[in-house]
Design a protein around this motif. Structure first.
Motif, PDB file in Angstrom:
ATOM      1  N   TYR A  65     124.589  71.050   6.628  1.00  0.00           N
ATOM      2  CA  TYR A  65     125.123  72.025   5.682  1.00  0.00           C
ATOM      3  C   TYR A  65     126.503  72.538   6.092  1.00  0.00           C
ATOM      4  N   TRP A  72     126.840  64.098   2.415  1.00  0.00           N
ATOM      5  CA  TRP A  72     125.730  64.177   1.461  1.00  0.00           C
ATOM      6  C   TRP A  72     125.761  63.014   0.476  1.00  0.00           C
ATOM      7  N   LYS A 134     121.428  68.899  -2.037  1.00  0.00           N
ATOM      8  CA  LYS A 134     121.518  70.054  -1.143  1.00  0.00           C
ATOM      9  C   LYS A 134     120.581  71.172  -1.600  1.00  0.00           C
TER      10      LYS A 134
END
Length: 169
Positions: A65, A72, A134
């Motif tokens: 993150y 991603w 996410k």
């Protein structure tokens, strides 16, 4: 970026979003059923002879993150080391995370008029973006394993609007 152990850990989690099944006739929401499959994968942590631990997963998620969106995109590429543009190197819908992400996106934002609203799912299928992944990981993994803990570096989207997504990665 990510060493091989971190990649193995994150791929173990992401595999749960590729390896799920929503029967044609069911009473649960797709995400409710998917969460059961995800939970089965997450139970694999701390019981595989110490190979994967929840503490390792937490470290990997925190690192992911903090990373840019390119990482991603790579999580759903046919080849992790694919050359850009990464949005063109994504797995096919039936082998990647797109379906799970779109299911969750539509359900999370209450977009469907009915259970498994096929029109909404079709509308968002072509709009897959890693921001959807996410959100899915945050809600179905982080919030389950680390309830009440803030995920630094991540802000949950407030709407389903995909017009600001950058697809040029």
């Amino acid at each position: 970026m990510f060493d091989s152990k971190k990649l193995e850990i994150i791929y173990w989690v992401i595999l749960a979003f590729r390896d799920y099944y929503v029967p044609g006739e069911c009473e649960e929401t797709p995400m409710g059923m998917m969460q059961e499959g995800i939970d089965d994968y997450l139970q694999g942590f701390d019981i595989q002879g110490g190979r994967f631990r929840i503490a390792d997963l937490k470290e990997v998620l925190l690192c992911a993150y903090q990373s840019d969106i390119e990482l991603w995109w790579r999580f759903n590429c046919c080849n992790f080391n694919a050359k850009p543009p990464l949005h063109e190197a994504q797995e096919e819908d039936d082998q990647g995370v797109q379906r799970a992400c779109v299911f969750f996106w539509v359900e999370y934002f209450g977009l469907g008029k009915e259970f498994m609203d096929r029109e909404k799912l079709a509308e968002y299928r072509d709009k897959y973006h890693p921001e959807m992944l996410k959100l899915l990981v945050k809600c179905c993994v982080w919030d389950v394993l680390f309830p009440g803990e803030t995920l630094p570096g991540y802000t949950v989207p407030t709407s389903a609007d995909t017009s600001s997504f950058d697809y040029t990665a």
